[in-house]
Design an enzyme around this catalytic site. Structure first.
Site, PDB file in Angstrom:
ATOM      1  CB  CYS A  79      -0.916  -0.005   1.215  1.00  0.00           C
ATOM      2  SG  CYS A  79      -2.052   1.397   1.274  1.00  0.00           S
ATOM      3  CB  CYS A  82      -0.027   3.942   6.902  1.00  0.00           C
ATOM      4  SG  CYS A  82      -1.781   4.290   6.992  1.00  0.00           S
ATOM      5  CB  CYS A 174      -8.208   0.001   5.730  1.00  0.00           C
ATOM      6  SG  CYS A 174      -7.382   1.600   5.571  1.00  0.00           S
ATOM      7  CD  GLN A 297      -8.416  20.103   6.858  1.00  0.00           C
ATOM      8  OE1 GLN A 297      -7.767  19.079   6.705  1.00  0.00           O
ATOM      9  NE2 GLN A 297      -8.015  21.268   6.378  1.00  0.00           N
ATOM     10  CE1 TYR A 326      -7.136  29.352  -3.264  1.00  0.00           C
ATOM     11  CE2 TYR A 326      -6.301  30.730  -1.491  1.00  0.00           C
ATOM     12  CZ  TYR A 326      -6.269  30.332  -2.801  1.00  0.00           C
ATOM     13  OH  TYR A 326      -5.356  30.889  -3.665  1.00  0.00           O
ATOM     14  CD  GLU A 347     -14.012  27.363  -2.471  1.00  0.00           C
ATOM     15  OE1 GLU A 347     -13.734  26.750  -3.510  1.00  0.00           O
ATOM     16  OE2 GLU A 347     -13.263  27.413  -1.473  1.00  0.00           O
ATOM     17  CG  ASP A 396      -6.820  25.711   4.576  1.00  0.00           C
ATOM     18  OD1 ASP A 396      -5.772  25.194   4.130  1.00  0.00           O
ATOM     19  OD2 ASP A 396      -7.680  25.060   5.209  1.00  0.00           O
ATOM     20  CB  CYS A 423      -2.172  20.410   3.097  1.00  0.00           C
ATOM     21  SG  CYS A 423      -2.571  20.816   1.383  1.00  0.00           S
TER      22      CYS A 423
END
Length: 465
Positions: A79, A82, A174, A297, A326, A347, A396, A423
């Protein structure tokens, strides 16, 4: 015959961007793919060369680093999710903070900026509230399955193998999303196999079962969206009835008929099948409506910590005009509204603005206004005069950061403070550098939204010089 360059029994030197590691060889930097850690002694095989670096994969691990820990998921080697399960969490946090420092110094040319210790996540497993799974008729086979020569069921429901758009491996369990996510996915996978329904073929763009989206809210609400590649009415109805009857915990059930060449569904009609049309997330005493196309989120607990930092950095006293760029469905705007005089959310997406207004109305918030449009065009002098020149701008943006015209628009608006939530600290550092003549970075706070991955969220406070 192609000859591959090899390095034997070398020590992995450090972490690198995008979850990779590096080996600093005598003849240059080598970026290493795979589940390795600094301190591992490995054999490497070069698979690509650029002007300033090489790319390699691990062919053998001779001894393991002290930074390692035992992965908990059986899919860890396959995968792409993670990928840092094998790295001790404390070391993950230290690297993520250092990544922010490096981006600010190297990309932003911002020297001497203090970056706080990263805010860790309390939950390292089952922290996501949304996952998307893909159906396929071309399941990824293990080496053992291939070498056995046996004929296996090629249907799959799970995740993409990294760098293979057409290969899906079936997920047994998962560890990213809490119950009932695994139960719903595994139940549906067994059901469609028992019925012999056709899974999607991404190369040929044919097949009925295409995609499964599961959202689990912190209120206990559960949304499921099934995406079909062909409108076989009997199959669609049977699958939806199976989900409805077998999993009464699903509070919001939808489906999409998507016959185009990709899985994106923002431009597709979402058909509400059963239950409520939306689910609800809560943050402090606020409730947010989350629809099938809504952005929220994906780590609810850490989103609260992230937004709390942003609100703190905004330094609100109740008298400020705040612009939230945003704004999406208005999560941050509504979260800070009670500490501000007025909040203006801007936005690009009209549907998101509609949701933002609904969220304000739901929570009895009357000092917000939301507008859809291109920020550089919308936020002109007439707009600022009508709605109030901002004392604080919270921005953001997506991973790509802000376009230069948006940066220039912010500079013209000239707020006292800018709170930049990101991010992607590399594009954040780039954008801040463009504002460095007028603004000084005074606070930086990384937040770990995605444990066991290389991703990190970051909040920076810019104060007008």
């Amino acid at each position: 015959m192609r000859v591959f360059e090899k390095y034997e029994k070398v020590e992995i030197t450090d972490f690198a961007a995008e979850g990779k590691c590096i080996y600093k060889s005598p003849d240059g930097v080598i970026f290493v793919e795979g589940n390795v850690a600094p301190g591992d002694i490995v054999d490497l095989e070069v698979i690509g060369k650029k002007k300033k670096f090489k790319e390699a994969v691990v062919r053998k691990i001779h001894s393991q680093s002290a930074l390692r820990t035992q992965p908990y998921c059986s899919h860890h080697d396959t995968c792409g999710g993670c990928r840092w399960q094998h790295i001790d969490y404390g070391h993950q946090l230290r690297f993520k903070r250092q990544q922010v420092v490096d981006h600010f110094e190297r990309i932003g040319k911002l020297q001497g900026v203090h970056v706080n210790d990263i805010l860790p996540a309390d939950e390292k497993q089952f922290y996501r509230n949304k996952l998307e799974f893909t159906f396929s008729n071309n399941r990824w086979l293990t080496r053992e399955e291939i070498s056995s020569g046996l004929d296996f069921n090629r249907n799959a429901l799970g995740f993409h193998v990294p760098k293979r758009f057409d290969k899906i491996f079936t997920v047994e369990k998962c560890y990213l999303q809490p119950d009932p996510s695994n139960e719903i996915r595994n139940g549906l996978y067994a059901y469609i196999n028992s019925k012999g329904y056709r899974n999607y073929d991404v190369r040929k763009n044919v097949g009925t079962l295409r995609n499964l989206i599961i959202r689990t809210a912190n209120t206990g609400d559960v949304m499921v969206i099934a995406q079909f590649g062909e409108n076989e009415e009997d199959v669609v109805k049977d699958v939806m009835e199976y989900l409805k009857s077998s999993f009464p915990i699903i509070s919001s059930l939808h489906y999409i008929i998507n016959t185009k060449g990709n899985d994106s569904y923002q431009d597709q009609e979402v058909i509400h099948y059963a239950g409520e049309p939306v689910i609800r997330e809560t943050m402090e005493d606020l409730t947010f409506l989350v629809g099938p196309k809504s952005f929220y989120q994906t780590n609810s607990d850490q989103a609260y910590r992230l937004f709390s930092v942003a609100r703190d950095y905004a330094g609100l006293t109740g008298n400020e005009y705040v612009y939230d760029l945003y704004t999406g469905t208005g999560t941050i705007a509504n979260f800070v509204a009670r500490q501000a005089r007025k909040v203006v959310g801007v936005e690009y997406v009209e549907a998101a603005v509609v949701d933002a207004r609904k969220n304000s109305a739901l929570n009895g918030i009357t000092n917000t206004s939301f507008f859809a449009g291109d920020m550089k065009d919308l936020m002109n002098e007439a707009f600022l005069a009508q709605h109030g020149r901002p004392d604080v701008i919270i921005t953001d943006p997506p991973r790509a950061g802000m376009d230069l015209p948006v940066v220039e628009t912010i500079l013209k608006a000239a707020p006292d403070r800018i709170v930049y939530v990101s991010c992607n600290s590399s594009t954040q550092a780039r954008d801040i550098a463009l504002m460095s003549e007028a603004y000084e970075v005074t606070k930086v706070q990384p937040v770990d939204m995605f444990p066991n991955t290389h991703h990190v969220e970051n909040v920076a406070l810019l104060v007008k010089k």
